[in-house]
Design a protein around this motif. Structure first.
Motif: not given
Length: 379
Positions: A248-249, A252-253, A364, A234-236, A256, A370-371
C-alpha cells in the motif's frame, strides 16, 4: 514551466551510460565473484563492481565515480552552465553510505566530515562551481529519486536555473556484511520477479542528470531529452527492513506521482521497477503494481544487470528511463526471462518497442521510504 533533462551520465559495472544501456538490452549481467572478498572471509563474494576506472584512493571512490558520471552529463548537456550565475546552479545528490571506505578504515582520529553524503554533494558543487542550493539526501535506496525530484521542483519553481542531480554509491563492505547477515543476498545472480529468486546483489555506481527549465532550453536552443514530472512519496511505517506486504505504501507513492503529474495509469507505457530480487520486496511491489495498474503495464528491473547500487540506484534507473523514452524501447528484465506467474505481472523479458510517452521510475528503501518519479518524452 517544465523541468527538462538536457544531459545525463552514468557509471556502472557495465560501463558508461551508453555501455550500460547496450548491456541491459543484450541481457548482460556484470555480476562475478571477487577474490578479495573471498580472502577477507565474506560469506557472499559475488557483486557488481566498476572495473573500467582506476582503483585510486578507496576513501575517495565515490568522488571518482561522480567525476566520471558528471563529466558525461555535462558534455551531453553542451553548454548548460554557460552564462549562469553560480548562485543559480543547484546540486542535489542522493547516497546511502557516502564514502563508505572512509568509515571502514576509521581510526581514533576519524572525522565523518570528509565522508558523509554532504561531502560528496559539496564535491560536486565545487566541480560545477555551484553556490546555489547544495542538498544531500540520505534516504537509502530511494535517494536518487528524492534528489532528482527535488531538483526538478526547484527548477520549476524558479529557485535555480540549472540543477545537477543524481546519486553516488561506491562499493561498501559494510553493506555487504549487513545484507549478508540479513540473509537478503543471493549467492549467484539477482533474478528480479522470477520464481525461486534468492535475493539482491550489491553493486556500485553513480549517475547524474542536468535539469533546466523549458524557457532556458528554448532560449539556448538546446536539445531536451526528457521531461521530469512529479515525485510521489509515501511511508509504510511498517518495519525497519521489510516492506508492507500489501504494497500500500508503494502504491500510494505511485498514485501521488501520477496525480501530481495529471496522468492516468493508462498513460504510463513502462514501469522501471525497484525489483531487488528478494522474495518479499518483489511480491509486495507486484501487489502494488496490480493495484495501481489493474489493466496491466510493462514492468522490468535493471538490478539483475548492475546489482543494487543503493543510493545511486534510482538515479541510474532515471538515466536508463531517459534512454528508453528516447529510443521508444522498454528494456528487459535481466536474469528474469522466466517471470514468477504468481506475481501476475507483464514482465518485459526482451527489449520491447513501444510508443513510450510516460514512464514511472520506482524506488523503495528500508524503513518504508517509498518513491515514484514520473518521466516523460520530450516534445
Amino acid at each position: 514551466m517544465s523541468a527538462l533533462v538536457t544531459g545525463y551520465g552514468a557509471v556502472t559495472a557495465l560501463g558508461s551510460a551508453p555501455d550500460t544501456w547496450d548491456g541491459i538490452l543484450a541481457g548482460r549481467s556484470a555480476a562475478r565473484p571477487w577474490d578479495d572478498l573471498a580472502d577477507e572471509g565474506f560469506a557472499v563474494t559475488t557483486a557488481c563492481r566498476v572495473t573500467h576506472l582506476p582503483a585510486g584512493d578507496p576513501t575517495r571512490r565515490g568522488r571518482a565515480l561522480a567525476d566520471a558520471a558528471l563529466a558525461d552529463a555535462l558534455a551531453l548537456a553542451d553548454g548548460a552552465l554557460d552564462g549562469v550565475a553560480p548562485s543559480r546552479v543547484g546540486v542535489y545528490l542522493g547516497t546511502t553510505m557516502g564514502e563508505s571506505a572512509g568509515y571502514e578504515q576509521a581510526t581514533s582520529s576519524f572525522s565523518a566530515a570528509a565522508h558523509h553524503g554532504g561531502a560528496l554533494a559539496d564535491h560536486v558543487a565545487s566541480l560545477v562551481g555551484a553556490t546555489g542550493p547544495v542538498r544531500a539526501f540520505g534516504t537509502a535506496c530511494a535517494a536518487g529519486n528524492y534528489a532528482i525530484g527535488a531538483a526538478a521542483a526547484a527548477v520549476r519553481a524558479g529557485r535555480v536555473d540549472v540543477a545537477v542531480a543524481g546519486g553516488v554509491e561506491p562499493f561498501s563492505r559494510i553493506a555487504m556484511v549487513g545484507f549478508s547477515r540479513m540473509r537478503a543476498m543471493t549467492p549467484d545472480l539477482c533474478r528480479p520477479f522470477v520464481a525461486g529468486r534468492r535475493g539482491m546483489q550489491l553493486g556500485e555506481g553513480a549517475a547524474f542528470v542536468v535539469i533546466e527549465s523549458s524557457a532556458r532550453v528554448a532560449a539556448r536552443r538546446a536539445r531536451a531529452r526528457a521531461v521530469v514530472g512529479a515525485l510521489g512519496l509515501a511511508s509504510d511505517a511498517h518495519h525497519p527492513t521489510s516492506p508492507r506486504p500489501d504494497g500500500s505504501g508503494m502504491a500510494s507513492a505511485m498514485v501521488s506521482a501520477l496525480s501530481r503529474s495529471s496522468l492516468s495509469p493508462a498513460e504510463v507505457g513502462w514501469v522501471s521497477a525497484h525489483g531487488t530480487g528478494t522474495p518479499q520486496s518483489d511480491a509486495a511491489e507486484a501487489v502494488a503494481l496490480r493495484s495501481v495498474f489493474p489493466s496491466g503495464v510493462p514492468v522490468s528491473s535493471i538490478k539483475g544487470a548492475i546489482g543494487h547500487t543503493m543510493g545511486a540506484a534510482s538515479a541510474v534507473e532515471t538515466v536508463v528511463a531517459v534512454r528508453a523514452l528516447e529510443e521508444g524501447l522498454a528494456p528487459p528484465n535481466v536474469n528474469g526471462s522466466s517471470p514468477d506467474p504468481s506475481l501476475e505481472l507483464d514482465v518485459v523479458v526482451t527489449p520491447r518497442a513501444a510508443d513510450l510517452r510516460w514512464v514511472l521510475n520506482c524506488a523503495y528503501a528500508f524503513g518504508g521510504l517509498d518513491s515514484a518519479l514520473v518521466l516523460g518524452r520530450a516534445a
